[in-house]
Enzyme design. Structure first.
Site, PDB file in Angstrom:
ATOM      1  N   ARG A  21     -13.623   5.070  -0.620  1.00 30.92           N
ATOM      2  CA  ARG A  21     -13.453   5.258   0.877  1.00 30.92           C
ATOM      3  C   ARG A  21     -14.472   6.214   1.308  1.00 30.92           C
ATOM      4  O   ARG A  21     -14.756   7.435   0.655  1.00 30.92           O
ATOM      5  CB  ARG A  21     -11.804   5.984   1.147  1.00 30.92           C
ATOM      6  CG  ARG A  21     -12.032   6.461   2.686  1.00 30.92           C
ATOM      7  CD  ARG A  21     -10.586   6.757   2.908  1.00 30.92           C
ATOM      8  NE  ARG A  21     -10.479   7.943   3.941  1.00 30.92           N
ATOM      9  CZ  ARG A  21      -9.319   8.356   4.249  1.00 30.92           C
ATOM     10  NH1 ARG A  21      -8.221   8.095   3.893  1.00 30.92           N
ATOM     11  NH2 ARG A  21      -9.439   9.812   5.018  1.00 30.92           N
ATOM     12  N   ASP A  25      -6.540  10.130  -2.685  1.00 32.40           N
ATOM     13  CA  ASP A  25      -7.157  11.266  -1.773  1.00 32.40           C
ATOM     14  C   ASP A  25      -8.530  11.517  -2.405  1.00 32.40           C
ATOM     15  O   ASP A  25      -9.493  10.547  -2.539  1.00 32.40           O
ATOM     16  CB  ASP A  25      -6.140  12.537  -1.922  1.00 32.40           C
ATOM     17  CG  ASP A  25      -5.158  12.457  -1.094  1.00 32.40           C
ATOM     18  OD1 ASP A  25      -5.134  11.400  -0.192  1.00 32.40           O
ATOM     19  OD2 ASP A  25      -4.259  13.307  -1.153  1.00 32.40           O
ATOM     20  N   CYS A  58      -6.419  14.055   7.344  1.00 34.69           N
ATOM     21  CA  CYS A  58      -6.317  13.010   7.775  1.00 34.69           C
ATOM     22  C   CYS A  58      -7.738  12.399   8.178  1.00 34.69           C
ATOM     23  O   CYS A  58      -8.320  13.112   9.009  1.00 34.69           O
ATOM     24  CB  CYS A  58      -5.351  12.799   8.887  1.00 34.69           C
ATOM     25  SG  CYS A  58      -4.970  11.434   9.905  1.00 34.69           S
ATOM     26  N   ASN A  70      -9.092  -0.355   8.014  1.00 38.28           N
ATOM     27  CA  ASN A  70      -7.960   0.703   8.074  1.00 38.28           C
ATOM     28  C   ASN A  70      -7.286   0.469   9.783  1.00 38.28           C
ATOM     29  O   ASN A  70      -8.023   0.895  10.444  1.00 38.28           O
ATOM     30  CB  ASN A  70      -8.176   2.086   7.957  1.00 38.28           C
ATOM     31  CG  ASN A  70      -6.897   2.998   8.091  1.00 38.28           C
ATOM     32  OD1 ASN A  70      -5.694   2.314   7.861  1.00 38.28           O
ATOM     33  ND2 ASN A  70      -7.364   4.168   8.032  1.00 38.28           N
ATOM     34  N   TYR A 116       0.991  -1.225   0.113  1.00 35.45           N
ATOM     35  CA  TYR A 116      -0.137  -0.116   0.015  1.00 35.45           C
ATOM     36  C   TYR A 116       0.927   1.409  -0.026  1.00 35.45           C
ATOM     37  O   TYR A 116       2.150   1.190   0.593  1.00 35.45           O
ATOM     38  CB  TYR A 116      -0.998   0.028   1.239  1.00 35.45           C
ATOM     39  CG  TYR A 116      -1.817   1.231   1.569  1.00 35.45           C
ATOM     40  CD1 TYR A 116      -3.014   1.260   0.520  1.00 35.45           C
ATOM     41  CD2 TYR A 116      -1.667   2.060   2.424  1.00 35.45           C
ATOM     42  CE1 TYR A 116      -3.863   2.420   0.574  1.00 35.45           C
ATOM     43  CE2 TYR A 116      -2.416   3.123   2.550  1.00 35.45           C
ATOM     44  CZ  TYR A 116      -3.646   3.281   1.804  1.00 35.45           C
ATOM     45  OH  TYR A 116      -4.399   4.474   1.713  1.00 35.45           O
ATOM     46  N   GLU A 145     -13.820   4.444   6.755  1.00 43.40           N
ATOM     47  CA  GLU A 145     -12.786   5.048   7.549  1.00 43.40           C
ATOM     48  C   GLU A 145     -13.246   5.456   8.937  1.00 43.40           C
ATOM     49  O   GLU A 145     -14.355   5.678   8.975  1.00 43.40           O
ATOM     50  CB  GLU A 145     -12.248   6.325   6.888  1.00 43.40           C
ATOM     51  CG  GLU A 145     -11.168   7.094   7.667  1.00 43.40           C
ATOM     52  CD  GLU A 145      -9.980   6.662   7.827  1.00 43.40           C
ATOM     53  OE1 GLU A 145      -9.879   5.310   8.447  1.00 43.40           O
ATOM     54  OE2 GLU A 145      -8.816   7.055   7.561  1.00 43.40           O
ATOM     55  N   ASP A 158      -3.542   5.399  -2.416  1.00 44.42           N
ATOM     56  CA  ASP A 158      -4.086   6.361  -1.775  1.00 44.42           C
ATOM     57  C   ASP A 158      -4.455   7.656  -2.730  1.00 44.42           C
ATOM     58  O   ASP A 158      -3.393   8.418  -2.651  1.00 44.42           O
ATOM     59  CB  ASP A 158      -3.794   6.817  -0.366  1.00 44.42           C
ATOM     60  CG  ASP A 158      -4.805   8.031   0.340  1.00 44.42           C
ATOM     61  OD1 ASP A 158      -5.545   8.224  -0.331  1.00 44.42           O
ATOM     62  OD2 ASP A 158      -4.334   8.245   1.469  1.00 44.42           O
ATOM     63  N   HIS A 207      -7.836   3.976  -4.110  1.00 44.30           N
ATOM     64  CA  HIS A 207      -9.039   4.319  -3.497  1.00 44.30           C
ATOM     65  C   HIS A 207      -9.197   5.791  -3.651  1.00 44.30           C
ATOM     66  O   HIS A 207      -8.265   6.801  -3.556  1.00 44.30           O
ATOM     67  CB  HIS A 207      -9.186   4.083  -2.109  1.00 44.30           C
ATOM     68  CG  HIS A 207      -8.310   4.316  -1.281  1.00 44.30           C
ATOM     69  ND1 HIS A 207      -8.361   5.776  -0.651  1.00 44.30           N
ATOM     70  CD2 HIS A 207      -7.227   3.710  -0.536  1.00 44.30           C
ATOM     71  CE1 HIS A 207      -7.327   5.777   0.369  1.00 44.30           C
ATOM     72  NE2 HIS A 207      -6.523   4.776   0.393  1.00 44.30           N
ATOM     73  N   GLU A 227     -11.758   9.095  -1.996  1.00 46.48           N
ATOM     74  CA  GLU A 227     -12.555   9.305  -0.719  1.00 46.48           C
ATOM     75  C   GLU A 227     -13.659  10.353  -1.035  1.00 46.48           C
ATOM     76  O   GLU A 227     -13.577  11.088  -1.734  1.00 46.48           O
ATOM     77  CB  GLU A 227     -11.581   9.908   0.382  1.00 46.48           C
ATOM     78  CG  GLU A 227     -10.975  10.978   0.249  1.00 46.48           C
ATOM     79  CD  GLU A 227      -9.720  11.214   1.124  1.00 46.48           C
ATOM     80  OE1 GLU A 227      -9.792  12.204   1.869  1.00 46.48           O
ATOM     81  OE2 GLU A 227      -8.856  10.275   1.191  1.00 46.48           O
ATOM     82  N   ASP A 256      -0.756  15.892   5.752  1.00 44.79           N
ATOM     83  CA  ASP A 256      -1.568  15.074   4.951  1.00 44.79           C
ATOM     84  C   ASP A 256      -3.208  15.908   4.883  1.00 44.79           C
ATOM     85  O   ASP A 256      -4.114  15.407   5.460  1.00 44.79           O
ATOM     86  CB  ASP A 256      -1.857  13.819   5.694  1.00 44.79           C
ATOM     87  CG  ASP A 256      -2.615  13.065   4.527  1.00 44.79           C
ATOM     88  OD1 ASP A 256      -2.894  13.272   3.443  1.00 44.79           O
ATOM     89  OD2 ASP A 256      -3.285  11.888   5.464  1.00 44.79           O
TER      90      ASP A 256
END
Length: 301
Positions: free
Chosen positions: A161, A91, A126, A213, A48, A191, A89, A116, A118, A62
């Site tokens: 996500r 975002d 974050c 996660n 990942y 999440e 990731d 993914h 989100e 982040d």
């Protein structure tokens, strides 16, 4: 040597087959290409690439400061050295639905097996901090549909996500997940679930692969693999574990050198030169170089 033995298409099919097996996949987050090689060498199922880790590697928080091209470049460096499928990731897709569409193709070109997206607003933050905001369900659905339409390899995994649990509550997060599946998401990443009961509720409501996660110091419990397997989860993700381990060791090492004037007390905690060379397959490079250097044309007639 120099590159992986498998193609991106093969690694995407491998990830799909592993998810279809029904067993729990254990997926650590790499901190650099060399750590991805070590993840493979240790026997894990996939690699990942965390947005938080990629940002931290650049000395950034982040909060959506990295760009799609920055993470695609890092991804390509990683997929070059591991035969494991790699998931990244992405975002929020780095902008509007058109940006999400471009992001999918950048990640395909980088050799990844999946990514993914989100449902946070852009810029994001974050997923285990307070004060998150999510876009409307319709907006996230458009983001996902753009990504699905842009995908060229049907085996490339598109995961959605949702950060809605901390903002709108568990029922709303589950409703969103169902809508995201209807929009074309192959898997769901819920999440910041609060406890084992919420993990169980999500599994009962959603019938595509689910990711757990397991980030440290966050809002959710660190469930072990046996528990997640019993709950029917498909991916156990350890996104920032290696970064935290490495940075903790670096800090301790720097303090030791500063206090004692030598690194000698740290030697038992270091990876040895021989182990590093083994991981890099140094011997194969030396043999290749020797074969090229010592090559001679046969004498002519």
């Amino acid at each position: 040597m120099l590159h992986t033995r498998t193609t991106a298409a093969e690694r995407r099919r491998d990830l799909r087959q592993k998810l279809a097996s029904g067993r729990l996949l254990r997926v650590p987050g790499a901190i650099n290409p060399l750590s991805a090689r070590l993840i493979q060498d240790t026997g894990f199922d996939a690699v990942y690439l965390s947005g938080a880790v990629l940002a931290a590697d650049l000395g950034l928080p982040d909060i959506g400061l990295t760009t799609s091209t920055e993470i695609a470049a890092r991804a390509q460096q990683t997929t070059r050295v591991t035969d494991l499928p790699a998931i990244i990731d992405a975002d929020t897709g780095f902008g509007e639905p058109m940006n999400a569409a471009r992001t999918v193709q950048l990640m395909e070109d980088a050799g990844l097996a999946g990514m993914h997206l989100e449902d946070q607003v852009n810029p994001k933050r974050c997923g285990h901090l307070d004060g998150k905001q999510v876009v409307g369900r319709d907006e996230m659905t458009r983001r996902l549909r753009a990504a699905v339409d842009a995908r060229r390899d049907p085996d490339f995994l598109l995961m959605a996500r949702t950060d809605a649990r901390s903002v709108e509550g568990l029922p709303a997060a589950i409703d969103r997940a169902k809508a995201y599946v209807d929009a074309g998401a192959d898997a769901i990443f819920p999440e910041a679930l609060a406890d084992e009961g919420e993990f169980e509720a999500f599994r009962a409501a959603v019938d595509v692969p689910l990711l757990a996660n397991l980030t440290e110091f966050g809002k959710g419990p660190l469930l072990d693999a046996a528990t997640l397997d019993n709950l029917g989860y498909n991916i156990a993700l350890y996104p920032v574990t290696l970064l935290r381990l490495a940075m903790g060791a670096v800090e301790d090492g720097l303090r030791t050198i500063a206090a004692e004037g030598t690194q000698s007390p740290l030697l038992p905690r270091m990876q040895t030169r021989s182990r590093l060379y083994e991981l890099l397959d140094y011997q194969a490079y030396s043999a290749f170089d020797s074969d090229v250097f010592d090559f001679r044309l046969p004498p002519g007639d």
